[in-house]
Design a protein around this motif. Structure first.
Motif, mmCIF file in Angstrom:
data_model
loop_
_atom_site.group_PDB
_atom_site.id
_atom_site.type_symbol
_atom_site.label_atom_id
_atom_site.label_comp_id
_atom_site.label_asym_id
_atom_site.label_seq_id
_atom_site.Cartn_x
_atom_site.Cartn_y
_atom_site.Cartn_z
ATOM 1 N N SER A 62 0.832 -1.191 0.000
ATOM 2 C CA SER A 62 0.000 0.000 0.000
ATOM 3 C C SER A 62 0.866 1.240 0.000
ATOM 4 O O SER A 62 2.049 1.186 0.296
ATOM 5 N N VAL A 86 -0.660 6.170 3.665
ATOM 6 C CA VAL A 86 -1.870 5.645 4.297
ATOM 7 C C VAL A 86 -1.519 4.369 5.062
ATOM 8 O O VAL A 86 -1.035 3.412 4.472
ATOM 9 N N ASP A 122 -6.996 -1.419 -2.087
ATOM 10 C CA ASP A 122 -7.381 -0.309 -1.219
ATOM 11 C C ASP A 122 -6.274 -0.123 -0.190
ATOM 12 O O ASP A 122 -5.210 -0.739 -0.312
ATOM 13 N N ALA A 123 -6.503 0.719 0.785
ATOM 14 C CA ALA A 123 -5.456 0.989 1.777
ATOM 15 C C ALA A 123 -5.129 -0.226 2.633
ATOM 16 O O ALA A 123 -4.014 -0.349 3.136
ATOM 17 N N ASN A 124 -6.074 -1.151 2.799
ATOM 18 C CA ASN A 124 -5.835 -2.332 3.639
ATOM 19 C C ASN A 124 -4.812 -3.274 3.037
ATOM 20 O O ASN A 124 -3.950 -3.810 3.715
ATOM 21 N N VAL A 169 -8.492 -0.581 8.366
ATOM 22 C CA VAL A 169 -8.313 0.867 8.360
ATOM 23 C C VAL A 169 -9.334 1.575 7.467
ATOM 24 O O VAL A 169 -9.607 2.760 7.641
ATOM 25 N N THR A 170 -9.898 0.825 6.501
ATOM 26 C CA THR A 170 -10.856 1.413 5.589
ATOM 27 C C THR A 170 -11.720 0.307 4.999
ATOM 28 O O THR A 170 -11.408 -0.876 5.125
ATOM 29 N N GLY A 171 -12.828 0.681 4.332
ATOM 30 C CA GLY A 171 -13.660 -0.296 3.661
ATOM 31 C C GLY A 171 -13.041 -0.772 2.362
ATOM 32 O O GLY A 171 -12.067 -0.203 1.863
ATOM 33 N N ASN A 209 -12.601 -1.466 -1.645
ATOM 34 C CA ASN A 209 -12.837 -0.709 -2.864
ATOM 35 C C ASN A 209 -13.689 -1.590 -3.784
ATOM 36 O O ASN A 209 -13.178 -2.443 -4.493
#
Length: 256
Positions: A19, A23, A222-224, A250-252, A254
């Protein structure tokens, strides 16, 4: 068949992607549950990866734990009960302490490894064979910390065919590990259609795998950057791992 399942489970601990450094890819409280199946329909086992912040020698570090066990029909003729633990630096992801305790069809290993960065030596305690070993190292990751280290890398400029290489410390030895980027794909999952990055670790062909490029892993774009699916073509049949449940990302995802 027994060794095929074991090797793929071991590869699974170390697979991950990358990543953007701006982020964070993970945080304390992350937990991932995976279902593993053989040849698409036989339930083969479960793998759980979890991450928490703890204190080690007066310093705040990340503690990761990976557990894997066989289930269903597979368990009747080959039982696996593996636990991997790693304490690593929150910023550099350098491993400080690694534990491996496995029981794979009666084949057992119980080893603890401490990494000394002043002497560049790893002190390995083998509790089964009652033997201690000191191994020289440089810039290595253990089997668990590598999962998180690779997720911190920036792959924005990667092109198809590009490779990432790290050195992994395992069983008192340092092993080179390569991961090849194959491109992007929209993957249909139980969570919906997920945008994914596709990677392929380079493995040794022959007795276990059909070819050098028999394992494919899909990473959430995504960020994960967590593995959401893995497919391994074995000499006999195939093994698949799929994300079934998660918490603390950390995030949902994508989604498409």
């Amino acid at each position: 068949m027994k060794k095929q399942i074991v090797v793929v489970l071991m590869l699974f601990w170390s697979f991950a992607s990358f990543s953007q450094k701006e982020v964070p890819a993970f945080k304390s409280g992350e937990k991932l549950w995976y279902k593993m199946s053989y040849s698409g329909f036989l339930k083969a086992g479960t793998a759980v990866l979890e991450l928490n912040e703890v204190e080690l020698d007066g310093k705040k570090v990340f503690y990761s734990k990976g557990s894997g066990w066989t289930s269903g029909i597979i368990k009747w003729f080959f039982k696996i009960d593996d636990v991997y633990e790693s304490y690593f630096d929150k910023d550099t992801i350098k491993p400080y302490y690694f534990k491996r305790k496995i029981d794979e069809g009666g084949y057992k290993k119980h080893r603890n490894t401490q990494f000394n960065y002043d002497s560049k030596e790893a002190y390995v305690q083998d509790f089964i064979n009652q033997k201690d070993t000191i191994i020289a190292f440089s810039n290595v990751q253990d089997m668990m910390s590598s999962f998180y280290y690779l997720r911190t890398q920036d792959v924005k400029g990667m092109k198809k065919g590009d490779e990432i290489a790290i050195d992994m410390f395992m069983d008192s030895q340092v092993y080179p590990f390569k991961l090849r980027y194959l491109g992007k794909e929209v993957l249909k999952t139980k969570f919906g259609k997920i945008n994914a990055l596709v990677f392929r670790p380079l493995v040794q062909s022959g007795r276990i795998f059909k070819a050098e490029e028999s394992v494919t892993i899909w990473i959430t774009d995504d960020a994960n950057k967590i593995p959401i699916k893995m497919q391994a073509d074995l000499s006999v049949g195939s093994l698949r791992a799929e994300l079934q449940q998660y918490q603390g990302l950390v995030t949902g995802f994508n989604k498409r």
